[in-house]
Write a protein that holds these residues in place. Structure first.
Motif, mmCIF file in Angstrom:
data_model
loop_
_atom_site.group_PDB
_atom_site.id
_atom_site.type_symbol
_atom_site.label_atom_id
_atom_site.label_comp_id
_atom_site.label_asym_id
_atom_site.label_seq_id
_atom_site.Cartn_x
_atom_site.Cartn_y
_atom_site.Cartn_z
ATOM 1 N N GLU A 361 -3.085 -26.213 -48.758
ATOM 2 C CA GLU A 361 -3.764 -26.770 -47.580
ATOM 3 C C GLU A 361 -5.213 -26.313 -47.518
ATOM 4 O O GLU A 361 -6.044 -26.952 -46.871
ATOM 5 C CB GLU A 361 -3.024 -26.365 -46.309
ATOM 6 C CG GLU A 361 -1.641 -26.997 -46.207
ATOM 7 C CD GLU A 361 -1.014 -26.756 -44.852
ATOM 8 O OE1 GLU A 361 -1.707 -26.217 -43.974
ATOM 9 O OE2 GLU A 361 0.163 -27.106 -44.671
ATOM 10 N N ASN A 362 -5.518 -25.185 -48.138
ATOM 11 C CA ASN A 362 -6.895 -24.687 -48.197
ATOM 12 C C ASN A 362 -7.262 -24.465 -49.662
ATOM 13 O O ASN A 362 -6.921 -23.441 -50.246
ATOM 14 C CB ASN A 362 -7.039 -23.376 -47.411
ATOM 15 C CG ASN A 362 -6.925 -23.609 -45.921
ATOM 16 O OD1 ASN A 362 -7.776 -24.254 -45.325
ATOM 17 N ND2 ASN A 362 -5.865 -23.087 -45.312
ATOM 18 N N ARG A 363 -7.907 -25.452 -50.223
ATOM 19 C CA ARG A 363 -8.293 -25.372 -51.630
ATOM 20 C C ARG A 363 -9.703 -24.799 -51.729
ATOM 21 O O ARG A 363 -10.552 -25.069 -50.896
ATOM 22 C CB ARG A 363 -8.249 -26.766 -52.273
ATOM 23 C CG ARG A 363 -6.891 -27.453 -52.125
ATOM 24 C CD ARG A 363 -6.901 -28.857 -52.719
ATOM 25 N NE ARG A 363 -5.630 -29.504 -52.472
ATOM 26 C CZ ARG A 363 -5.355 -30.222 -51.396
ATOM 27 N NH1 ARG A 363 -6.289 -30.385 -50.468
ATOM 28 N NH2 ARG A 363 -4.167 -30.776 -51.241
ATOM 29 N N LYS A 364 -9.940 -24.036 -52.778
ATOM 30 C CA LYS A 364 -11.274 -23.487 -52.979
ATOM 31 C C LYS A 364 -12.270 -24.596 -53.287
ATOM 32 O O LYS A 364 -13.431 -24.527 -52.894
ATOM 33 C CB LYS A 364 -11.254 -22.469 -54.116
ATOM 34 C CG LYS A 364 -10.476 -21.199 -53.791
ATOM 35 C CD LYS A 364 -10.560 -20.225 -54.954
ATOM 36 C CE LYS A 364 -9.813 -18.936 -54.624
ATOM 37 N NZ LYS A 364 -9.869 -17.984 -55.757
ATOM 38 N N ASN A 430 -10.944 -30.139 -49.415
ATOM 39 C CA ASN A 430 -10.771 -28.684 -49.284
ATOM 40 C C ASN A 430 -9.710 -28.326 -48.259
ATOM 41 O O ASN A 430 -8.859 -27.454 -48.500
ATOM 42 C CB ASN A 430 -12.098 -28.026 -48.857
ATOM 43 C CG ASN A 430 -13.162 -28.129 -49.915
ATOM 44 O OD1 ASN A 430 -13.542 -29.223 -50.290
ATOM 45 N ND2 ASN A 430 -13.650 -26.988 -50.395
ATOM 46 N N HIS A 431 -9.767 -28.958 -47.105
ATOM 47 C CA HIS A 431 -8.956 -28.503 -45.978
ATOM 48 C C HIS A 431 -8.010 -29.593 -45.472
ATOM 49 O O HIS A 431 -7.922 -29.854 -44.274
ATOM 50 C CB HIS A 431 -9.857 -28.033 -44.844
ATOM 51 C CG HIS A 431 -10.843 -26.992 -45.270
ATOM 52 N ND1 HIS A 431 -10.480 -25.739 -45.698
ATOM 53 C CD2 HIS A 431 -12.199 -27.037 -45.363
ATOM 54 C CE1 HIS A 431 -11.553 -25.052 -46.021
ATOM 55 N NE2 HIS A 431 -12.626 -25.819 -45.827
ATOM 56 N N SER A 433 -3.986 -31.295 -46.618
ATOM 57 C CA SER A 433 -2.892 -31.229 -47.576
ATOM 58 C C SER A 433 -2.658 -32.574 -48.264
ATOM 59 O O SER A 433 -2.280 -32.620 -49.431
ATOM 60 C CB SER A 433 -1.603 -30.788 -46.880
ATOM 61 O OG SER A 433 -1.273 -31.688 -45.825
#
Length: 456
Positions: A361-364, A430-431, A433
Motif C-alpha cells: 500500500e506504500n511503495r517507495k 506510491n500510496h 493498493s
C-alpha cells in the motif's frame, strides 16, 4: 446494320469473355482469339448448330456438361493455388467465375471487400453477391449496401440469423453478453450458422481475406483451397471451394485500387474504421494501430476471428505462429516464443513479484507494468516504444516492469490485474493498493508519459 467485317476484334474478344455461365453451350460464327491465347482455359469445340441433328445435338450438350462437371471435380486445388499464387486478383476472380458460374458467390461485408465486386464486374461475367445481416450492423453499412446495389445493378442476397436462436440468446444473456464471456457465442448465432445455411446453396465462394489482415490467423491463406470448415451444395467434406483472390495484396494496394476505379466505399472508413463488423464490436483505430485492433478490442489478438474463417485458427498452433518471425514453439498450448521487452531498464516480474507489488500500500516508487504475451502482434508492435519509455524513465523514480500474463497466468491476471486483452498497461501509484489501468489504445512514448505524469 454493320457487316461482320466491321466488327472490331475487341468486341469479339469481349463477347467471348462475357459468354454464358459455366456449364452452358454457346454458338459462335467465328473464333475470337487464337488457341494460344486461351492457354490455361478449357477450349470449347464450336460447330455450327445446324450441322447437328436434334438427337445428336442433345447428346453433344449432355456430353459437354458432363465433361465440365468432371473437369471441375478433378481439379487439384492445391496445385491450382500454386499456379495462381502470383496471379492478379482480376485473373483469379475471372478463373473462379469461369469454373463455377452461377454456383459461386462473393461474400460481401460492407467494408473494403467491395473491391471483389469491382473485380468481378471488370471480368464481364455474371456474378452473385451475398451478405450476412446480423441485425447489429451500423446504419452506414446498411446505406452502403443500397449504394452498391444501385452502382453495379445487382441484388445482394441477404442471409439472416434464426430469430428463435437470437431471442434465446438475448433473453438468457442480454444484448451485450459478448463483453463478458467473449464474442464467439453471439457470432455463432448471428454469423456462422447463417453462413453455413448460405454456403449450402453454392459450390464455391469468394472472400476478401488478406494475409496482412491478421498475421496470427491469416498469414498462410492460399488464393484457392478446399474449404476446411463448411460444406457446399453437394454436401460432405471437400464439397465447397474457397477463393481468396486478394490474399497476397496489401491493404494499401486495395485502397489504391478503390480510389483509382472510383469505387463507392462505406462512409465509416472516413471516420477511422478499417475492418468493419457489427456496431457493438467494431470501433475506429488510431494511426499506427493494426486494423484488427478495431474488432473485439476487449479480447486477445489471437481470438480475433468470428468463426467465418475458423479454418485459419486451426492452423495457428500447427504453424507455431511462424508469421510473427519470432521463432515460436508451442508447449502445452502456450507459445514459448522468444521474449520481448528485453532490456535492463525493464524489470521482469515473476508471479510472486507481481503479487507482492499488489499487496504493497506504500511503495517507495511508483511502477508501470505491461501485462503481455510475446506472441501477441500488438505487444510486439509496442515493444520499441515501451523500451524507449523505460530507458527515458531510468533513474527518474518510476520503475518499469513487465509480467507475462498468458498461459496458466491468464486467469490470475484477469481476476487480479484487470487483464482484458494484450497488452494491458497498469500504473501502481506510491500510496494506493489498486493499480490504475491505462485506458487508451495509443501506446507511443509521449502518450504513456502523459499518463504517468498525471498520476505520479
Amino acid at each position: 446494320m454493320a457487316s461482320a467485317s466491321a466488327i472490331s476484334s475487341h468486341a469479339i474478344v469481349q463477347r467471348e469473355l462475357r459468354g454464358g455461365k459455366a456449364g452452358s453451350v454457346r454458338q459462335f460464327d467465328m473464333v475470337a482469339a487464337p488457341a494460344e491465347a486461351l492457354s490455361g482455359r478449357r477450349r470449347w469445340a464450336v460447330r455450327p448448330a445446324q450441322a447437328l441433328e436434334p438427337r445428336r445435338k442433345m447428346e453433344s450438350v449432355a456430353a459437354t456438361v458432363t465433361e465440365e462437371k468432371e473437369e471441375v471435380s478433378e481439379v487439384s486445388y492445391e496445385q491450382l493455388a500454386k499456379e495462381m499464387e502470383h496471379a492478379s486478383p482480376l485473373a483469379i476472380i475471372d478463373r473462379a467465375l469461369e469454373m463455377f458460374g452461377d454456383d459461386i458467390a462473393i461474400a460481401f461485408s460492407g467494408a473494403e471487400d467491395v473491391a471483389l465486386i469491382e473485380y468481378a464486374h471488370l471480368t464481364g461475367r455474371p456474378f452473385r453477391v451475398f451478405s450476412l445481416d446480423t441485425g447489429r450492423l451500423n446504419p452506414e453499412t446498411y446505406q452502403f449496401f443500397d449504394v452498391v446495389e444501385k452502382h453495379y445493378g445487382i441484388h445482394i442476397e441477404y442471409m439472416f440469423p434464426d430469430s428463435v436462436e437470437v431471442q434465446a440468446l438475448v433473453r438468457t444473456k442480454g444484448l451485450f453478453s459478448f463483453y463478458e464471456d467473449g464474442h464467439q457465442e453471439c457470432c455463432r448465432v448471428r454469423k456462422v450458422r447463417p453462413l453455413r445455411r448460405a454456403l449450402k446453396g453454392f459450390k464455391a465462394w469468394i472472400t476478401g481475406q488478406r494475409k496482412d489482415q491478421s498475421p496470427g490467423t491469416r498469414a498462410n491463406i492460399p488464393v484457392v483451397q478446399v474449404d476446411p470448415s463448411f460444406e457446399g451444395l453437394d454436401g460432405g467434406a471437400g464439397s465447397l471451394i474457397k477463393w481468396n483472390p486478394v490474399a497476397n495484396v496489401d491493404g494499401k494496394d486495395i485502397w489504391n485500387f478503390l480510389r483509382t476505379m472510383d469505387v463507392p466505399v462505406n462512409s465509416l472508413h472516413s471516420q477511422g474504421y478499417v475492418s468493419i463488423g457489427c456496431e457493438p464490436c467494431t470501433r475506429p483505430v488510431l494511426p499506427g494501430q493494426h486494423e484488427r485492433e478495431g474488432r473485439w478490442w476487449w479480447e486477445d489478438a489471437k481470438a480475433k476471428e468470428c468463426g467465418l474463417h475458423k479454418g485459419n485458427i486451426s492452423q495457428e498452433n500447427s504453424q507455431n505462429h511462424a508469421a510473427n518471425g519470432k521463432g515460436a514453439v508451442t508447449v502445452n498450448g502456450v507459445s514459448n516464443i522468444s521474449d520481448i521487452f528485453s532490456t535492463q531498464a525493464i524489470v521482469n516480474l515473476t508471479r510472486p513479484g507481481i503479487e507482492n507489488l499488489l499487496k504493497l500500500e506504500n511503495r517507495k516508487e511508483p511502477w508501470l507494468v505491461v501485462l503481455y504475451a510475446p506472441w501477441c502482434q500488438f505487444c510486439q508492435a509496442m515493444e520499441s516504444s515501451y523500451v524507449e519509455l523505460a530507458e527515458k524513465l531510468h533513474g527518474s523514480g518510476v520503475k518499469v516492469g513487465k509480467f507475462r500474463a498468458d498461459g496458466e497466468q491468464k486467469p490470475f491476471a484477469k481476476q487480479e490485474l484487470q487483464l482484458g486483452s494484450f497488452p494491458t498497461i497498469l500504473f501502481f501509484p506510491n500510496h494506493a493498493s489498486r493499480p490504475i489501468k491505462y485506458p487508451s489504445e495509443s501506446r507511443d512514448v509521449d502518450s504513456l508519459l502523459a499518463f504517468i505524469n498525471a498520476l505520479r
